[in-house]
Motif scaffolding. Sequence first.
Motif, short mmCIF file in Angstrom:
data_model
loop_
_atom_site.label_atom_id
_atom_site.label_comp_id
_atom_site.label_asym_id
_atom_site.label_seq_id
_atom_site.Cartn_x
_atom_site.Cartn_y
_atom_site.Cartn_z
N ASP A 179 27.77 44.48 93.64
CA ASP A 179 26.04 44.34 93.66
C ASP A 179 25.77 43.14 94.18
O ASP A 179 25.98 42.22 93.10
CB ASP A 179 25.60 44.58 92.42
CG ASP A 179 24.15 44.66 91.99
OD1 ASP A 179 23.59 44.59 93.06
OD2 ASP A 179 23.74 45.11 90.83
N GLU A 180 24.98 42.89 95.28
CA GLU A 180 24.63 41.63 95.76
C GLU A 180 23.48 40.95 94.90
O GLU A 180 23.51 39.89 95.02
CB GLU A 180 24.11 42.02 97.14
CG GLU A 180 25.01 42.38 98.20
CD GLU A 180 24.63 42.91 99.51
OE1 GLU A 180 23.17 42.76 99.63
OE2 GLU A 180 25.35 43.54 100.37
N ALA A 181 23.04 41.80 93.74
CA ALA A 181 22.22 40.94 92.93
C ALA A 181 22.73 40.02 92.06
O ALA A 181 22.31 38.95 91.47
CB ALA A 181 21.45 41.94 92.13
N GLY A 182 24.12 40.01 92.09
CA GLY A 182 24.85 39.33 91.42
C GLY A 182 25.43 37.93 91.92
O GLY A 182 26.14 36.98 91.43
N ILE A 183 25.14 37.55 93.30
CA ILE A 183 25.56 36.90 94.19
C ILE A 183 25.15 35.36 93.17
O ILE A 183 25.87 34.27 93.23
CB ILE A 183 25.01 36.57 95.54
CG1 ILE A 183 25.68 37.85 96.18
CG2 ILE A 183 25.49 35.47 96.14
CD1 ILE A 183 25.50 38.04 97.72
N THR A 184 23.80 35.21 92.85
CA THR A 184 23.31 34.11 92.34
C THR A 184 23.91 33.54 91.10
O THR A 184 24.00 32.42 90.72
CB THR A 184 21.88 34.03 92.12
OG1 THR A 184 21.59 35.18 91.19
CG2 THR A 184 21.00 34.32 93.32
N ASN A 185 24.80 34.50 90.55
CA ASN A 185 25.21 34.24 89.10
C ASN A 185 26.75 33.93 89.49
O ASN A 185 27.73 33.53 88.58
CB ASN A 185 25.38 35.55 88.25
CG ASN A 185 23.86 35.55 87.82
OD1 ASN A 185 23.21 34.75 87.67
ND2 ASN A 185 23.55 36.93 87.61
N MET A 186 27.29 33.98 90.69
CA MET A 186 28.70 33.67 90.88
C MET A 186 28.95 32.23 91.17
O MET A 186 27.89 31.55 91.57
CB MET A 186 29.06 34.48 92.21
CG MET A 186 29.25 35.98 92.06
SD MET A 186 30.05 36.69 93.65
CE MET A 186 29.59 38.37 93.25
N GLU A 187 29.91 31.76 90.53
CA GLU A 187 30.31 30.18 90.91
C GLU A 187 30.43 30.02 92.50
O GLU A 187 30.59 30.74 93.28
CB GLU A 187 31.67 30.04 90.22
CG GLU A 187 31.38 30.06 88.83
CD GLU A 187 32.87 29.75 88.06
OE1 GLU A 187 33.96 29.95 88.88
OE2 GLU A 187 32.82 29.10 86.93
N LYS A 188 30.17 28.67 92.80
CA LYS A 188 30.24 28.12 94.19
C LYS A 188 30.38 26.62 94.31
O LYS A 188 29.96 26.01 93.20
CB LYS A 188 28.75 28.13 94.78
CG LYS A 188 27.53 27.68 94.17
CD LYS A 188 26.50 28.04 95.05
CE LYS A 188 26.32 27.58 96.56
NZ LYS A 188 24.74 27.84 97.12
N LEU A 189 31.42 26.22 94.90
CA LEU A 189 31.78 24.93 95.05
C LEU A 189 30.73 24.08 95.43
O LEU A 189 29.94 24.67 96.47
CB LEU A 189 33.18 24.92 95.93
CG LEU A 189 34.18 25.41 95.35
CD1 LEU A 189 35.73 25.12 96.05
CD2 LEU A 189 34.50 25.43 93.65
N SER A 190 30.86 22.92 95.54
CA SER A 190 29.91 21.83 95.88
C SER A 190 30.61 20.85 96.88
O SER A 190 31.57 20.38 96.71
CB SER A 190 28.97 21.18 94.79
OG SER A 190 28.38 22.11 94.04
N ALA A 191 30.06 20.56 98.04
CA ALA A 191 30.77 19.53 99.11
C ALA A 191 30.23 18.06 98.38
O ALA A 191 29.67 17.88 97.59
CB ALA A 191 29.68 19.33 100.10
N LEU A 192 31.30 17.14 98.76
CA LEU A 192 31.20 16.03 98.10
C LEU A 192 29.74 15.19 98.45
O LEU A 192 29.33 14.57 97.68
CB LEU A 192 32.22 15.01 98.96
CG LEU A 192 33.82 15.34 98.31
CD1 LEU A 192 34.63 14.51 99.25
CD2 LEU A 192 33.86 14.66 97.04
#
Length: 386
Positions: A179-192
């Motif tokens: 469900d693409e509505a859940g993308i905002t709740n998925m973890e994401k890495l951050s660039a330095l």
Amino acid sequence: LIPYSPNTESWSDNAWKIRYLAVPNNGGLITPNEQIIFAPTNSWTFPAGTVFVQTFQLNTDLTNPNVQHRLETRLLVRDVNGQAYGVTYKWRADNSDADLLADSLSENILITNATGTSTQTWIYPSPADCLTCHAPVANYVLGVNARQLNGNQTYPATGVTDNQLRTLNRLGLFNPAFDEAGITNMEKLSALTNLNASLQDRARSYLDANCLQCHQPGGQGITFDARYDTPPASQNITNFPASFSLGYDHACVVKARDVWRSVLYDRINTTNPDIQMPDFRNLIDTNAVAVIGAWINSLPGTPALAPPTITPNGGSFIASVNVTVQPPDTNATIYYTLDGTLPTTNSARYSGSLNLFNSATLSANAFETGYNNSVAASALFLVQPV
């Protein structure tokens, strides 16, 4: 070929990478055995025949970022046995073609800078080298997972910019689709370089992108778990004793507010092949060193003093040598030993320059109220009689 860009780059000696992936398809509807087994955390499982492509380019004129030298293209192929193999193609000087390398290769590349030129050594990996990092414990594939691809990509074929997870999902490449509505709740890495993210988030993202291939349960790298999906309290990083102390007392993987006892910091800040991490590099990622150092100094805890400075810092001398020890600040007290043992507050107190008439290993430590004592500074003095 589908282009992709991870949120956090792995360090490759200043090279710029262009990435693609290709999932096998016979031209018809995508079948389940042609789909990626999707998971919102940890690794994905890719179908047999999936190919990952990385082309490495290096800026060889630091006064002009548009001068890019194409070095190599690496392919990682998922085979029919659920494993993978990697191959490296070295580009010819005129970029007309790239030739398969059977073994590893080192090449010296001339770099132009504002004051002249320098030489950078580039390492082309062998197939065996590829599998050092693309190992079974990491499910062979690095940098292609939800936390790395949960970010935007501009697709040249259409000019559309969209979230990479949503794009792959709408192409029908995921099993199960999510469900693409859940993308905002998925973890994401951050660039330095992402100053909107916290120091901890950037530091943990760097460790995930550069260290998890070995540093996770079952991996060859012991001590800590670099995976971003592992909660910080369970990663065995902050204030966790280091298995290899590098000669420092009370060394930790990361010691809060003490970069000198943080073995991880030391190992990313050196090119000593016996110590450095990650492997397969010739340059220090100075941006990573700065972010990791700032993160360590931001952690809660008692700050540590910097080590004192010994002048001269060892050597061979005739008859005698005069040695001075400079404290990190005027309020610090220095204690020292001459036999190489770790100084404590019961050791001799330094009150002025030392005249050494015999060979000695001078170790000096700084102490101050409100601080943890420094690591010891040491120097070997060989004094020959007249």
